[in-house]
Design a protein around this motif. Structure first.
Motif, PDB file in Angstrom:
ATOM      1  N   VAL A 151      -4.986  -1.111  10.851  1.00  0.00           N
ATOM      2  CA  VAL A 151      -5.261  -1.337   9.617  1.00  0.00           C
ATOM      3  C   VAL A 151      -6.778  -1.501   9.302  1.00  0.00           C
ATOM      4  O   VAL A 151      -7.457  -1.846  10.395  1.00  0.00           O
ATOM      5  N   VAL A 152      -7.300  -1.350   8.466  1.00  0.00           N
ATOM      6  CA  VAL A 152      -8.556  -1.821   7.750  1.00  0.00           C
ATOM      7  C   VAL A 152      -8.627  -2.676   6.752  1.00  0.00           C
ATOM      8  O   VAL A 152      -7.751  -2.580   5.894  1.00  0.00           O
ATOM      9  N   HIS A 153      -9.178  -3.730   6.736  1.00  0.00           N
ATOM     10  CA  HIS A 153      -9.556  -4.774   5.733  1.00  0.00           C
ATOM     11  C   HIS A 153     -10.821  -4.670   4.947  1.00  0.00           C
ATOM     12  O   HIS A 153     -11.885  -4.146   5.341  1.00  0.00           O
ATOM     13  N   ASP A 154     -10.905  -4.837   3.766  1.00  0.00           N
ATOM     14  CA  ASP A 154     -11.893  -5.182   2.887  1.00  0.00           C
ATOM     15  C   ASP A 154     -11.961  -6.629   2.494  1.00  0.00           C
ATOM     16  O   ASP A 154     -11.135  -7.433   2.814  1.00  0.00           O
ATOM     17  N   ALA A 155     -12.759  -6.904   1.621  1.00  0.00           N
ATOM     18  CA  ALA A 155     -12.844  -8.360   1.039  1.00  0.00           C
ATOM     19  C   ALA A 155     -11.650  -8.824   0.399  1.00  0.00           C
ATOM     20  O   ALA A 155     -11.345 -10.041   0.574  1.00  0.00           O
TER      21      ALA A 155
ATOM     22  N   PRO B 222      -6.099  -6.050   3.411  1.00  0.00           N
ATOM     23  CA  PRO B 222      -5.691  -4.639   3.799  1.00  0.00           C
ATOM     24  C   PRO B 222      -5.947  -3.689   2.743  1.00  0.00           C
ATOM     25  O   PRO B 222      -5.533  -3.703   1.875  1.00  0.00           O
ATOM     26  N   ALA B 223      -6.938  -2.729   3.422  1.00  0.00           N
ATOM     27  CA  ALA B 223      -7.093  -1.776   2.282  1.00  0.00           C
ATOM     28  C   ALA B 223      -6.433  -0.256   2.714  1.00  0.00           C
ATOM     29  O   ALA B 223      -6.716   0.595   1.880  1.00  0.00           O
ATOM     30  N   GLY B 224      -6.027  -0.296   4.011  1.00  0.00           N
ATOM     31  CA  GLY B 224      -5.408   1.094   4.404  1.00  0.00           C
ATOM     32  C   GLY B 224      -4.775   0.910   5.849  1.00  0.00           C
ATOM     33  O   GLY B 224      -5.342  -0.248   6.424  1.00  0.00           O
ATOM     34  N   PHE B 225      -3.969   1.785   6.079  1.00  0.00           N
ATOM     35  CA  PHE B 225      -3.310   1.849   7.361  1.00  0.00           C
ATOM     36  C   PHE B 225      -2.879   3.065   7.791  1.00  0.00           C
ATOM     37  O   PHE B 225      -2.775   4.046   6.985  1.00  0.00           O
ATOM     38  N   ILE B 226      -2.839   3.299   9.263  1.00  0.00           N
ATOM     39  CA  ILE B 226      -2.601   4.501   9.776  1.00  0.00           C
ATOM     40  C   ILE B 226      -1.478   4.168  10.813  1.00  0.00           C
ATOM     41  O   ILE B 226      -1.381   2.961  11.628  1.00  0.00           O
ATOM     42  N   ALA B 227      -0.264   5.049  10.811  1.00  0.00           N
ATOM     43  CA  ALA B 227       0.612   4.859  11.685  1.00  0.00           C
ATOM     44  C   ALA B 227       0.812   5.916  12.876  1.00  0.00           C
ATOM     45  O   ALA B 227       0.830   7.171  12.305  1.00  0.00           O
TER      46      ALA B 227
ATOM     47  N   ILE C 232       0.781  -1.152   0.031  1.00  0.00           N
ATOM     48  CA  ILE C 232      -0.192   0.095  -0.091  1.00  0.00           C
ATOM     49  C   ILE C 232       0.915   1.343  -0.116  1.00  0.00           C
ATOM     50  O   ILE C 232       0.532   2.148  -0.895  1.00  0.00           O
ATOM     51  N   LEU C 233       1.906   1.213   0.901  1.00  0.00           N
ATOM     52  CA  LEU C 233       3.006   2.427   0.829  1.00  0.00           C
ATOM     53  C   LEU C 233       3.318   2.712  -0.479  1.00  0.00           C
ATOM     54  O   LEU C 233       3.534   3.834  -1.071  1.00  0.00           O
ATOM     55  N   TRP C 234       3.966   1.524  -1.085  1.00  0.00           N
ATOM     56  CA  TRP C 234       4.631   1.768  -2.331  1.00  0.00           C
ATOM     57  C   TRP C 234       3.844   2.146  -3.312  1.00  0.00           C
ATOM     58  O   TRP C 234       4.224   2.494  -4.397  1.00  0.00           O
TER      59      TRP C 234
ATOM     60  N   TYR D  94      -2.195   5.680   4.689  1.00  0.00           N
ATOM     61  CA  TYR D  94      -2.136   5.334   3.297  1.00  0.00           C
ATOM     62  C   TYR D  94      -3.498   4.498   3.013  1.00  0.00           C
ATOM     63  O   TYR D  94      -3.756   3.618   3.895  1.00  0.00           O
ATOM     64  N   VAL D  95      -3.941   4.423   1.834  1.00  0.00           N
ATOM     65  CA  VAL D  95      -5.204   3.811   1.395  1.00  0.00           C
ATOM     66  C   VAL D  95      -4.724   3.150   0.059  1.00  0.00           C
ATOM     67  O   VAL D  95      -3.987   3.621  -0.867  1.00  0.00           O
ATOM     68  N   HIS D  96      -5.199   1.984   0.072  1.00  0.00           N
ATOM     69  CA  HIS D  96      -4.627   1.135  -1.183  1.00  0.00           C
ATOM     70  C   HIS D  96      -5.513   1.759  -2.466  1.00  0.00           C
ATOM     71  O   HIS D  96      -6.609   2.373  -2.266  1.00  0.00           O
ATOM     72  N   PRO D  97      -4.787   1.798  -3.591  1.00  0.00           N
ATOM     73  CA  PRO D  97      -5.718   2.305  -4.717  1.00  0.00           C
ATOM     74  C   PRO D  97      -6.911   1.788  -4.963  1.00  0.00           C
ATOM     75  O   PRO D  97      -7.784   2.561  -5.393  1.00  0.00           O
ATOM     76  N   ARG D  98      -7.056   0.660  -4.859  1.00  0.00           N
ATOM     77  CA  ARG D  98      -8.585  -0.221  -4.925  1.00  0.00           C
ATOM     78  C   ARG D  98      -9.672   0.379  -4.005  1.00  0.00           C
ATOM     79  O   ARG D  98     -10.821   0.282  -4.263  1.00  0.00           O
ATOM     80  N   ALA D  99      -9.197   1.113  -2.754  1.00  0.00           N
ATOM     81  CA  ALA D  99     -10.220   1.430  -1.895  1.00  0.00           C
ATOM     82  C   ALA D  99     -10.215   2.765  -1.524  1.00  0.00           C
ATOM     83  O   ALA D  99     -10.976   3.358  -0.923  1.00  0.00           O
ATOM     84  N   ARG D 100      -9.543   3.580  -2.398  1.00  0.00           N
ATOM     85  CA  ARG D 100      -9.646   5.045  -2.247  1.00  0.00           C
ATOM     86  C   ARG D 100     -11.033   5.311  -2.617  1.00  0.00           C
ATOM     87  O   ARG D 100     -11.910   5.104  -3.556  1.00  0.00           O
ATOM     88  N   GLY D 101     -11.530   6.611  -1.973  1.00  0.00           N
ATOM     89  CA  GLY D 101     -12.804   6.980  -2.128  1.00  0.00           C
ATOM     90  C   GLY D 101     -14.096   6.167  -1.656  1.00  0.00           C
ATOM     91  O   GLY D 101     -15.216   6.491  -1.798  1.00  0.00           O
TER      92      GLY D 101
END
Length: 149
Positions: free
Chosen positions: A52-56, A59-64, A17-19, A74-81
């Motif tokens: 971390v937040v998971h979707d189906a 992991p769909a995003g995380f906060i540190a 997700i970060l990369w 950061y949020v995974h591109p598939r999960a943005r919006g």
């Protein structure tokens, strides 16, 4: 979707997700190796800073976050919006009356996101204090009495 504490097994997914952002953002210089990112990710996960937040699909995003300081979101591109970032921020807001973070001035979408979620600009710098050496902004969120995320 719910927010849970990250564990070491999440590290490869969180790094992906970060990369997805750091390696594919043309204006962002590459200042750390993948090995350094791995070491840092493992360290902050062990310290209990990462949620971390998971979707189906995983992991769909995380906060540190360490106390009031948000170090990364950061949020995974598939999960943005889809509310993943909001969910992570709202969870952080339940743990603190004040939060702050640094965002690069060039990152307009992130600046807008944080502003929509109650963060206000506090400080601007020329970037001498960040890894990328790019101008940045410290943004602050302060809870108001009785505020709910």
């Amino acid at each position: 979707m719910t927010v849970t504490r990250a564990h070491i097994g999440h590290a490869p997914h969180l790094l992906a997700i970060l990369w997805a952002f750091t390696r594919h953002t043309s204006w962002l210089p590459q200042v750390r190796s993948r090995l350094t990112d791995l070491r840092v990710m493992l360290k902050v996960i062990r310290r209990g800073w990462v949620q971390v937040v998971h979707d189906a699909q995983g992991p769909a995003g995380f906060i540190a976050r360490d106390g009031e300081r948000i170090h990364a979101l950061y949020v995974h591109p598939r999960a943005r919006g889809r509310g993943v970032g909001r969910l992570l921020l709202d969870d952080a807001k339940t743990c603190a009356d004040r939060l702050d973070l640094w965002v690069l001035q060039a990152n307009g979408p992130a600046r807008g996101f944080y502003a929509r979620h109650g963060f206000a600009e506090a400080t601007r710098t020329n970037g001498a204090g960040n890894d990328e050496n790019l101008p940045d902004i410290r943004m602050v969120w302060q809870a108001t009495h009785g505020e709910q995320p």
